[in-house]
Design a protein around this motif. Structure first.
Motif, PDB file in Angstrom:
ATOM      1  N   GLY A 243      -2.644 -14.198   7.264  1.00  0.00           N
ATOM      2  CA  GLY A 243      -4.006 -13.679   7.156  1.00  0.00           C
ATOM      3  C   GLY A 243      -4.670 -14.175   5.883  1.00  0.00           C
ATOM      4  N   THR A 244      -5.795 -13.574   5.580  1.00  0.00           N
ATOM      5  CA  THR A 244      -6.525 -13.895   4.362  1.00  0.00           C
ATOM      6  C   THR A 244      -6.678 -12.613   3.567  1.00  0.00           C
ATOM      7  N   ALA A 245      -6.344 -12.684   2.286  1.00  0.00           N
ATOM      8  CA  ALA A 245      -6.502 -11.514   1.429  1.00  0.00           C
ATOM      9  C   ALA A 245      -7.639 -11.756   0.461  1.00  0.00           C
ATOM     10  N   LYS A 246      -8.283 -10.682   0.076  1.00  0.00           N
ATOM     11  CA  LYS A 246      -9.364 -10.784  -0.890  1.00  0.00           C
ATOM     12  C   LYS A 246      -9.131  -9.741  -1.967  1.00  0.00           C
ATOM     13  N   LEU A 247      -9.211 -10.150  -3.221  1.00  0.00           N
ATOM     14  CA  LEU A 247      -9.144  -9.204  -4.336  1.00  0.00           C
ATOM     15  C   LEU A 247     -10.504  -9.207  -5.008  1.00  0.00           C
ATOM     16  N   ILE A 248     -11.117  -8.044  -5.125  1.00  0.00           N
ATOM     17  CA  ILE A 248     -12.399  -7.925  -5.812  1.00  0.00           C
ATOM     18  C   ILE A 248     -12.212  -6.973  -6.989  1.00  0.00           C
TER      19      ILE A 248
ATOM     20  N   ARG B 197      -0.691  -6.234  -6.918  1.00  0.00           N
ATOM     21  CA  ARG B 197       0.375  -6.728  -6.029  1.00  0.00           C
ATOM     22  C   ARG B 197       0.756  -5.664  -4.999  1.00  0.00           C
ATOM     23  N   ALA B 198       0.895  -4.425  -5.462  1.00  0.00           N
ATOM     24  CA  ALA B 198       1.307  -3.346  -4.560  1.00  0.00           C
ATOM     25  C   ALA B 198       0.220  -3.088  -3.511  1.00  0.00           C
ATOM     26  N   GLU B 199      -1.032  -3.134  -3.945  1.00  0.00           N
ATOM     27  CA  GLU B 199      -2.117  -2.858  -3.009  1.00  0.00           C
ATOM     28  C   GLU B 199      -2.275  -4.000  -1.998  1.00  0.00           C
ATOM     29  N   LEU B 200      -1.960  -5.200  -2.442  1.00  0.00           N
ATOM     30  CA  LEU B 200      -1.983  -6.347  -1.532  1.00  0.00           C
ATOM     31  C   LEU B 200      -0.919  -6.171  -0.446  1.00  0.00           C
ATOM     32  N   ARG B 201       0.266  -5.728  -0.829  1.00  0.00           N
ATOM     33  CA  ARG B 201       1.334  -5.479   0.157  1.00  0.00           C
ATOM     34  C   ARG B 201       0.914  -4.383   1.125  1.00  0.00           C
ATOM     35  N   MET B 202       0.285  -3.338   0.565  1.00  0.00           N
ATOM     36  CA  MET B 202      -0.147  -2.198   1.371  1.00  0.00           C
ATOM     37  C   MET B 202      -1.216  -2.631   2.381  1.00  0.00           C
ATOM     38  N   ALA B 203      -2.167  -3.455   1.929  1.00  0.00           N
ATOM     39  CA  ALA B 203      -3.255  -3.885   2.824  1.00  0.00           C
ATOM     40  C   ALA B 203      -2.723  -4.822   3.903  1.00  0.00           C
ATOM     41  N   ALA B 204      -1.769  -5.690   3.536  1.00  0.00           N
ATOM     42  CA  ALA B 204      -1.237  -6.662   4.493  1.00  0.00           C
ATOM     43  C   ALA B 204      -0.323  -6.000   5.512  1.00  0.00           C
TER      44      ALA B 204
ATOM     45  N   PRO C 122     -13.295   0.034 -14.218  1.00  0.00           N
ATOM     46  CA  PRO C 122     -13.355  -1.059 -13.232  1.00  0.00           C
ATOM     47  C   PRO C 122     -12.828  -0.599 -11.870  1.00  0.00           C
ATOM     48  N   ARG C 123     -13.407  -1.165 -10.813  1.00  0.00           N
ATOM     49  CA  ARG C 123     -13.005  -0.779  -9.451  1.00  0.00           C
ATOM     50  C   ARG C 123     -12.266  -1.943  -8.795  1.00  0.00           C
ATOM     51  N   ARG C 124     -11.177  -1.626  -8.098  1.00  0.00           N
ATOM     52  CA  ARG C 124     -10.391  -2.630  -7.382  1.00  0.00           C
ATOM     53  C   ARG C 124     -10.659  -2.509  -5.885  1.00  0.00           C
ATOM     54  N   VAL C 125     -10.934  -3.635  -5.268  1.00  0.00           N
ATOM     55  CA  VAL C 125     -11.065  -3.663  -3.816  1.00  0.00           C
ATOM     56  C   VAL C 125     -10.105  -4.736  -3.312  1.00  0.00           C
ATOM     57  N   VAL C 126      -9.225  -4.345  -2.398  1.00  0.00           N
ATOM     58  CA  VAL C 126      -8.275  -5.291  -1.815  1.00  0.00           C
ATOM     59  C   VAL C 126      -8.494  -5.288  -0.310  1.00  0.00           C
ATOM     60  N   ALA C 127      -8.746  -6.465   0.244  1.00  0.00           N
ATOM     61  CA  ALA C 127      -9.006  -6.549   1.679  1.00  0.00           C
ATOM     62  C   ALA C 127      -7.984  -7.474   2.323  1.00  0.00           C
ATOM     63  N   PHE C 128      -7.672  -7.193   3.592  1.00  0.00           N
ATOM     64  CA  PHE C 128      -6.773  -8.076   4.337  1.00  0.00           C
ATOM     65  C   PHE C 128      -7.350  -8.336   5.718  1.00  0.00           C
ATOM     66  N   PHE C 129      -7.431  -9.620   6.065  1.00  0.00           N
ATOM     67  CA  PHE C 129      -7.970 -10.058   7.353  1.00  0.00           C
ATOM     68  C   PHE C 129      -6.848 -10.802   8.072  1.00  0.00           C
TER      69      PHE C 129
ATOM     70  N   TRP D  38      -9.296  -2.500   4.324  1.00  0.00           N
ATOM     71  CA  TRP D  38      -9.876  -2.491   2.976  1.00  0.00           C
ATOM     72  C   TRP D  38      -9.283  -1.332   2.186  1.00  0.00           C
ATOM     73  N   LEU D  39      -8.932  -1.604   0.947  1.00  0.00           N
ATOM     74  CA  LEU D  39      -8.482  -0.558   0.028  1.00  0.00           C
ATOM     75  C   LEU D  39      -9.450  -0.529  -1.153  1.00  0.00           C
ATOM     76  N   VAL D  40      -9.902   0.647  -1.502  1.00  0.00           N
ATOM     77  CA  VAL D  40     -10.743   0.789  -2.699  1.00  0.00           C
ATOM     78  C   VAL D  40      -9.974   1.669  -3.674  1.00  0.00           C
ATOM     79  N   ASP D  41      -9.653   1.114  -4.826  1.00  0.00           N
ATOM     80  CA  ASP D  41      -8.839   1.825  -5.820  1.00  0.00           C
ATOM     81  C   ASP D  41      -7.588   2.419  -5.178  1.00  0.00           C
ATOM     82  N   GLY D  42      -6.978   1.646  -4.296  1.00  0.00           N
ATOM     83  CA  GLY D  42      -5.693   2.043  -3.730  1.00  0.00           C
ATOM     84  C   GLY D  42      -5.766   2.922  -2.494  1.00  0.00           C
ATOM     85  N   GLN D  43      -6.985   3.316  -2.074  1.00  0.00           N
ATOM     86  CA  GLN D  43      -7.136   4.184  -0.908  1.00  0.00           C
ATOM     87  C   GLN D  43      -7.767   3.407   0.245  1.00  0.00           C
TER      88      GLN D  43
END
Lengths: 274, 274
Positions: free
Chosen positions: A79-84, A66-73, A102-109, A4-9
């Motif tokens: 897998g499955t990605a989630k953007l919140i 896009r960058a955070e999705l790459r980072m999480a994956a 606004p807050r970004r949450v990017v998850a990768f399963f 999980w990434l929250v605001d890129g972290q």
């Protein structure tokens, strides 16, 4: 392991004042990640932007997502990605803050390579969908109606449940959209009052039209479902999922379903390989 | 400064896998804390237990919630307390985990002693309430319809907005219930399809009956509101809030409102002192 990434972290928590938690004030996307790439990402980002616009939440920069999705994956292939995206934190009260961040949450399963989902036994749920034209079509964080519908059964042989609106019209599955063939034509529920406008639903409508099929968005009764010549579900992670039976009534795998599954395989939806 | 407890521990975050965040899978109570005590706590706990039962979430032990409320309030005399119960954390997917561990969140927001809320100028909101009999009456974590309604205005002279259901019936305010006097009788919207069954609404119905007033829960049109002899709102933090005007149309402070406010003062709702 899930990331999980929250605001890129990298994070395992979110601030408790996040309005996504306290009021469901946000939206999300669920994206199939296949062979190192998020599938139909452009369509997901487009829907996310449309949702942000309708809720008056500032859409995060796409390049960041896009960058955070790459980072999480990381180096996972599948897998499955989630953007919140939420309206962010704020003081107590429904009124949005004057300058929300606004807050970004990017998850990768992570998961194994996609495998074909066999024809599904489905049921009709008692729990109905919430009607609200202001939220219809959006995948907001308030999904309690879907949760209660999905909680109606534990039988692992039942793969999905169909949900109706309070007036009894069939609208969608708990985690899918629904299509039927009636009188030789492809139909899917219109979603002006409730339901989620799924990305795979959109892809399938587009593919059907390219194949020369007539497709209409309309109201579907339980009787339309019972009398359908073919019935299938769509979902970003599964593609087209043929319905084998609904509350015990069998459906045959027909020509519309087969042709559309072939069309999806051709554009990278491996789950539709027979 | 605001205080948050998560499962009994001081915290500023919650686990990101909490189903309250990802699906709005939980409910909450907002409680007036006055002179060192949570007001109408029994009624709030009763509603919380009813909500948990309807959502099949295991209700936390009341003694725990009471103790955590005292811990969060510390030595403050006045403030607003919030109790949140979610279905807890789980893997991705709407299906509730087989053995969920519900999560308790207790928040305290200190404030000065209660002051009387003057008569309110209100407006009619465009955003409608979500209809769903399965969720009607409950204060679930999915409150996006209230958020969008409250976001319709920023004019600080407008204190509250009235919300309708998709059929046009007036149901409640964005953060209040509504009562009207029509043809000499007290009426309030029935909440079988949407709206929140407020604790102060329940208290006011009880007080009205003790005063010998007839009270009925019924459907109210915009015309009923426009032709009301008296109009007031109820809210746990405010008690009875007379409506001075709605979209510019004035209302007089009448005998029902005055008698009910006096009755509330007598049972400790100081905000209703004239």
């Amino acid at each position: 392991v899930d990331t999980w990434l929250v605001d890129g972290q990298f994070a395992e928590t979110i601030p408790i004042t996040d309005r996504g938690f306290v009021y469901g004030d946000g939206i999300f996307e669920t994206i199939a990640f296949r062979r190192g790439k998020p599938r139909f990402l452009e369509l997901h980002l487009e829907r996310l932007a449309e949702g942000c616009a309708r809720l008056a939440i500032r859409m995060p920069a796409e390049q960041r997502l896009r960058a955070e999705l790459r980072m999480a994956a990381a180096d996972h292939a599948h897998g499955t990605a989630k953007l919140i995206v939420t309206r962010g934190s704020g003081p107590r009260g429904y009124a949005p803050p004057t300058a929300p961040e606004p807050r970004r949450v990017v998850a990768f399963f992570p998961s194994d390579a996609a495998t074909s989902a066999g024809p599904a036994a489905v049921r009709i749920c008692r729990t109905v969908l919430s009607i609200n034209p202001a939220l219809a079509g959006l995948k907001t964080l308030g999904r309690l109606d879907h949760v209660l519908a999905r909680a109606e059964w534990r039988d692992p042989d039942i793969a999905e449940g169909l949900m109706r609106d309070p007036a009894g019209r069939v609208v969608c599955g708990t985690m899918s959209n629904v299509f039927a063939v009636r009188h030789g034509r492809l139909v899917t529920p219109e979603l002006s009052g409730c339901g989620i406008r799924g990305v795979m639903r959109r892809v399938v409508i587009g593919q059907a039209r390219q194949l020369g099929m007539e497709v209409s968005e309309t109201q579907l009764s339980l009787q339309d479902i019972r009398q359908a010549e073919e019935l299938f579900l769509t979902n970003a992670l599964i593609g087209i999922w043929p319905v084998a039976s609904c509350d015990g009534q069998p459906y045959a795998l027909g020509p519309f379903t087969t042709a559309l599954r072939e069309a999806l395989v051709a554009i990278g939806v491996d789950e539709c390989r027979p």
